[in-house]
Scaffold this motif. Sequence first.
Motif: not given
Lengths: 94, 640
Positions: B36-40, B61-68, B73-82
């Motif tokens: 959470d702190a890393t993403l902030a 860095v983001l993709t390494a931290a995101a799973p945890q 974190s206050g972030l809104s999570r989105v699962r997005m298919a491209l």
Amino acid sequence: MCPSPLFLRANLRTMDKASVTQELTEIFEDVMDLDEVTLEDGTTANDIEEWDSLSHVRLIIAIERHYGIKFSNAEIESLKQFGDIVALVLTKAA
Amino acid sequence: MSDLSLGKLPWLRPVPSDFRARLKAIRASASEVGADATLADLAALLLYDLDIDKLTAADRVLTAAAPQATAASGLSRVRMALLSQATTDYIAPAIRASALRHGVLVDTYVPPYGQAMAEVMDPSSDLHAFAADIVLVAETAQSLGLTQSFIAPDDGRAAVDRAMATVRALVEGAPRGATVILQTIPLPADPWAGQMDRRAPGALAAQVAAVNAAMADLCDTHAAVLFDADALAALAGRSGWFDAALWQRAKQPFALEFVPLYGDKLAQVLRAIRGRSAKCLVLDLDNTCWGGIIGDDGVEGIAIGQGSATGEAYLALQQYALSLKARGVVLAVCSKNEEAAAKLPFEKHPDMALRLDDIAVFVANWTDKASNLAHIAKVLNIGIDALVFLDDNPAERERVRQMLPQVNVPEVSADPAGYPAAIAQGGYFETVGLSADDAQRAEQYRANAQRAVAMETIGDYDSYLASLDMVCTLAPFDRTGRTRIAQLINKSNQFNLTTRRYTEADVAAMETDPDIFTLQVRLTDKFGDNGMISVVIFRKGPEEWVCDTWLMSCRVLKRRVEEAALAVVAEAARAAGAKRLVGDYLPSPKNAMVSEHFAKLGFTEVGSIGEGGTRWALELSDIDAPDLPMSVTVHDTVPA
């Protein structure tokens, strides 16, 4: 108004092999997100894990942007090792 | 050529030279501080104008931290298919990184190259297993077969129908429950039959335009969201958008330099879909809503309205703000001013487009703006991240960014002509739907807003001041400073204790008068040189030094410059053998803000003077050298 490419060229610092190698190394590190890379003429994508076909495209674009030059696809396809890039930049940007 | 056509995002600050070092530090501390702190930290670093390489590096860095990451974190999570038949390798990292900039944490799924349609059609595919909540359908002219112009109009229409059949299949076949974002097709830059292209239905440009119109209709009937890549290409410049050579060698559908622009615009849409778009535009007043300082220049002196280019620029900003209000954006004011003075233009100036009843919350005081912004959010009962703050002053913007990083603070140049574009292109108020209710919303907020008076002090103000790298230089009056000193003496109204006016000749005489102590004060900070910002004059007596004039530019309020000046005066007076300093506050229609000036500096009220004036004294023995958040340089204070 943007200065013309000619104007930019005229202001380029000395273009010798050592300085181009140095600048390209910095661009390379920025694009690949790596520190302290040593690039030699014979270095190829096989030597550096992060240097793949995807990052290679970004590398070429970053080099074009830095020197204000444009490579043709034929020129890009002819690049086999780092020394080829240095030589091409020296030809096109000098 | 605008910055946008160079692939820059001018509403974000230019990238700092230590970007890579900062990213490296975030990466190095990731395991220690947690996801959470890393993403902030990463989100804060993403608030700069990053090119594709830096976005790509940040994404690692983001993709390494995101799973945890956790809900905290206050972030809104989105699962997005491209879904795209072109390469998504360059846009996917940029989308993830740009989305974090907007408080959205995106997990992406990309079908194998060329397999998008096959996976859509196969219910057992990885695409359907991914359980996307957003599906981006990003077709290209090439993938939809829009590559050829026809003489026969029917051939053009048939091409459009075929293209739309593909689009419809993708939209209707998208995983259930997912919101579809449908991307339009950029018009070709190069003409077929020149000026006839728009008129001939068989022309490629006409086919693409017809497909885009049909896509908009499809969004209406299928509750999908349109992402207008064609508008984006036009914004950036069509001739630079499509890079044929890049398409041929990498199947990348637009030039890489525009990947950051594409990523941010798409992130703005994700944020809107998640209901996290901003709701309130908070405006500074002086040199933001009008030209000039209302407290000094008065209603007649400010620049607003037709008649001057400057006045028109501020009017255009006001009209833009009103156009936002018309679709439900709440307007608020946050200004360092006397409230009565700040309201005057709204009430009395005939050329103001904004009126007081357009403003839901009007805060004009001398409290720091971060506190006031928090107050505004509280009064409106909206999140701090729902605020967009426009201020011409870079120091105020920096202060707010430091103290309240959730507030959206567009970067603007000093030229007001660019203010509307900065807000518009920043996309803070992006929306996925417009309704008649929107028009009512601003009014509802206004009606609900109560002017809570209590101000909370936010953050540690001294550490902010320390971060400004201020250098304060104090010197006696001299020939060089003379003109500017006289100017300040005759112009300053608000921070002016006595409002005594002196001519340049008077000022020249003071330079050599042994009975007078003078100071001219300059201040630089990391944003630049503020120039001469304060003038102090004391009349020397054997026991008492009496303040004749003390004025300061309001630009540097609350920087503790007064304390630096007082320390210098005190030291000189002490050296001369005086016992105390005496100062008068003489009220004027404009200087209410300094009525407590001497009290704040530790003086005691010792009497009244004239009409409503007060006299103050401070024993020199009571003064300690202050610990100031700036470096102070004192030049010889004894007149030569």
